[in-house]
Motif scaffolding. Structure first.
Motif, mmCIF file in Angstrom:
data_model
loop_
_atom_site.group_PDB
_atom_site.id
_atom_site.type_symbol
_atom_site.label_atom_id
_atom_site.label_comp_id
_atom_site.label_asym_id
_atom_site.label_seq_id
_atom_site.Cartn_x
_atom_site.Cartn_y
_atom_site.Cartn_z
ATOM 1 N N ASN A 42 -4.969 7.615 -15.173
ATOM 2 C CA ASN A 42 -4.367 6.551 -15.230
ATOM 3 C C ASN A 42 -2.153 7.062 -15.616
ATOM 4 O O ASN A 42 -1.723 6.912 -14.073
ATOM 5 N N VAL A 86 -0.145 7.398 -12.285
ATOM 6 C CA VAL A 86 1.235 7.370 -12.315
ATOM 7 C C VAL A 86 3.049 8.153 -12.627
ATOM 8 O O VAL A 86 3.540 7.688 -11.621
ATOM 9 N N GLN A 124 3.056 9.962 -8.848
ATOM 10 C CA GLN A 124 3.324 8.816 -8.376
ATOM 11 C C GLN A 124 5.177 8.868 -8.741
ATOM 12 O O GLN A 124 6.090 9.356 -7.466
ATOM 13 N N SER A 130 -0.161 2.695 2.921
ATOM 14 C CA SER A 130 -0.275 3.270 1.918
ATOM 15 C C SER A 130 -0.919 2.038 0.892
ATOM 16 O O SER A 130 -0.100 0.704 0.905
ATOM 17 N N SER A 131 -1.459 2.068 0.025
ATOM 18 C CA SER A 131 -1.985 0.675 -0.725
ATOM 19 C C SER A 131 -1.708 0.977 -1.551
ATOM 20 O O SER A 131 -1.790 -0.774 -3.383
ATOM 21 N N ARG A 132 -0.513 2.057 -1.932
ATOM 22 C CA ARG A 132 -0.087 1.703 -3.935
ATOM 23 C C ARG A 132 0.493 0.801 -4.449
ATOM 24 O O ARG A 132 1.839 0.585 -3.287
ATOM 25 N N GLU A 133 0.828 -0.241 -4.818
ATOM 26 C CA GLU A 133 2.051 -0.889 -4.928
ATOM 27 C C GLU A 133 3.586 -0.524 -4.938
ATOM 28 O O GLU A 133 4.870 -1.049 -4.404
ATOM 29 N N LYS A 136 4.078 0.768 -1.034
ATOM 30 C CA LYS A 136 4.261 -0.301 0.200
ATOM 31 C C LYS A 136 5.731 -0.784 -0.887
ATOM 32 O O LYS A 136 6.145 -1.459 0.729
#
Length: 561
Positions: A357, A361, A364, A457-460, A463
């Motif tokens: 994870n 992150v 990203q 995108s569904s990533r915070e 978004k």
């Protein structure tokens, strides 16, 4: 011993079945009687409803003046009498008198006769102005009015007609007297025999209508009207008294049925209880012992003996209980070993997931920053621009009161604010000087393009980057683009990035301008507070100016000679 247990059960079952049969017969009797009482109750309600329906038919006839309600009245009357007859039969079957039922039939017949009298009179008078005596009177008045050619005579005729109308509408004798007075005056004035004949025909029709009105009754205390009103009230009173009497009768009968049923239940239950209690005591004690045996087996890790059990059926369970204890001991050992192995595997897996994870992150964040730097590099700006904007945004977000998580998201997402510049032609991005209207329109498309690129995108993180790209050129007073929203309708991420981006843009050399002096920038920020920028953010900017200038110095642009 085996047969003894079965005998106890068989005795209890037989005794219970006999008691249930007695109770069933009792319930059948009670329900049958209660069903009759319930049907009687419904019939009484039906009778009252049908009586109201008769009153409704009566009202509808006199209000709407349609003969169909006479047929409806007769039909409902037959239903009412049939229901009354059914109630009388039920009362008779219960062993009670039927005098009230006969009285209701009598008053209902009287009510029907009174209604027939007044409805017949209404039909004779004329339900509308186009039939009956009313039509005759109207036609005779028209014939006379057509025949008269003298104005004074016509005036007297109008006085007669007005008095007639007043009498039939207001139902006061004074207007009939007034009509007669004007009739005598007009009759005296008329010279032609045919005119007098028409007047006398009119008067004849009026007197017929007059006499019929007197029969009907000028008000509710006269004639047919009073007769029907009295009959209706008498029927309503009789039905009310009869209904109350039947309701009292139903309650009394229900109480009798309830008391009988309750007594049978008590007696049968008492007998059943005594028989079961005396015969099942030993069986109950044996079951208590068996339950305690299994409670001991549930917590025991060693074999238990069977000396405490009374019946052979229960003793046979001893073997199974000890096998259960052996199986539980084995399972507990295997489970303990499995738990130790599983805990270690879960811990190892969690560590691996956390590492993956973190790697995702970090990847990203690196991709977002790199893409932002690529977008800025196309307009020949250094990657330090997005670094500075990110740091400024973090400082302003913290001062504004956002959470640490929101501050970090904004810091990582803000480098993407101009990502859509990759879609703007180089010739336009690097043009020295101001843009014309067409070029300005093309440049402004990058805000909406950036939102379209990132919004799916569904990533915070992405978004948030989509929001920043979409709204960082909106102005607090609503004069920005692409949507012209204003105030707090602009997302706080967009408001913060707008101020950070403008500050760095004004304070940096670009292909189309030189960097502004700090004092000029500060003056412009104060002027644009509440216009371009959120006033609270402008305050946060000046309150944290020292830290912001330190960031600008730390990440200042370095150009190759």
């Amino acid at each position: 011993m085996l047969s003894s247990v079965k005998s106890y059960f068989l005795f209890i079952v037989i005794t219970t079945l006999v008691s249930i049969l007695v109770l069933i017969f009792s319930l059948v009797f009670s329900l049958s009687k209660l069903s009759v009482l319930t049907d009687l109750d419904k019939s009484v309600e039906q009778m009252r409803s049908q009586a109201l329906e008769l009153r409704k038919d009566e009202k509808n006839f006199f209000i709407r003046r349609e003969k169909m309600y006479l047929d409806k009245f007769d039909e409902d009357y037959e239903y009412f009498m049939q229901t009354t007859k059914e109630i009388k039969n039920v009362i008779t079957s219960l062993g009670h008198g039927t005098e009230k039922a006969d009285q209701i039939s009598s008053v209902a017949k009287h009510y029907r006769l009174a209604f027939k009298n007044i409805s017949k009179a209404y039909i004779q008078r004329g339900l509308t102005h186009q039939d009956g005596l009313r039509e005759n009177l109207t036609q005779s008045a028209k014939q006379l009015e057509t025949a008269l050619d003298n104005e004074k005579e016509k005036t007297l005729l109008l006085q007669i007609i007005r008095a007639e109308k007043n009498f039939f509408s207001r139902k006061e004798q004074v207007y009939a007297d007034e009509e007669e007075k004007y009739f005598d005056l007009l009759h005296t004035r008329l010279k032609k025999k045919e005119h007098k004949g028409l007047l006398e025909n009119y008067q004849y029709n009026f007197l017929q209508m007059y006499n019929l009105h007197m029969k009907i009754g000028l008000d509710n205390s006269q004639g047919y009207t009073k007769e029907m009103s009295d009959a209706s009230e008498n029927m309503h009173k009789t039905i009310t008294e009869y209904t109350q009497a039947i309701i009292t009768l139903i309650e009394e009968e229900r109480n009798v049925v309830t008391n009988i049923t309750f007594t049978i239940f008590i007696l049968t239950g008492s007998v059943l209880f005594i028989l079961i209690l005396t015969s099942s005591r030993k069986l109950a004690n044996s079951f208590d012992t068996l339950i305690q045996f299994f409670k001991d087996a549930k917590v025991s890790h060693t074999h238990i003996d069977n000396t405490q059990l009374d019946f052979s059926e229960f003793i046979q369970l001893h073997k199974f209980a000890n096998e259960m204890i052996d199986a539980r001991n084995k399972a507990e050992k295997e489970l303990a070993e499995l738990n130790r192995t599983l805990e270690q595997r879960v811990e190892d897996g969690l560590q691996e997931i956390k590492a993956l994870n973190k790697e995702i992150v970090d990847t990203q964040k690196e991709v977002v920053f790199t893409m932002g730097a690529i977008g800025e590099s196309r307009s020949k700006e250094t990657g330090n621009h997005v670094k500075r904007v990110a740091q400024y945004s973090y400082i302003l977000a913290k001062a504004y009161g956002l959470s640490e998580h929101e501050c970090n998201i904004l810091k990582e997402a803000s480098p993407m604010h101009d990502i859509a510049k990759v879609a703007i032609p180089d010739s336009l991005l690097n043009k020295p000087g101001a843009f014309n209207e067409e070029e300005q329109a093309v440049m402004q498309t990058h805000a909406e393009l950036g939102h379209e690129m990132l919004k799916h995108s569904s990533r915070e993180l992405l978004k948030s980057a989509a929001i920043i790209s979409y709204e960082h050129h909106e102005k607090f007073d609503g004069t920005g683009y692409p949507r012209g929203i204003k105030g707090e309708d602009i997302h706080i991420y967009g408001r913060i990035t707008a101020l950070a981006d403008v500050f760095d843009a004004l304070g940096s050399d670009r292909c189309y301008k030189k960097a502004w002096p700090d004092e000029k920038i500060f003056s412009m920020f104060k002027e644009e507070s509440g216009k371009h920028f959120d006033p609270k953010l402008v305050e946060c900017f000046f309150d944290n100016l020292h830290e912001i200038l330190q960031v600008r110095e730390e990440f200042k642009d370095v150009f190759d000679e």
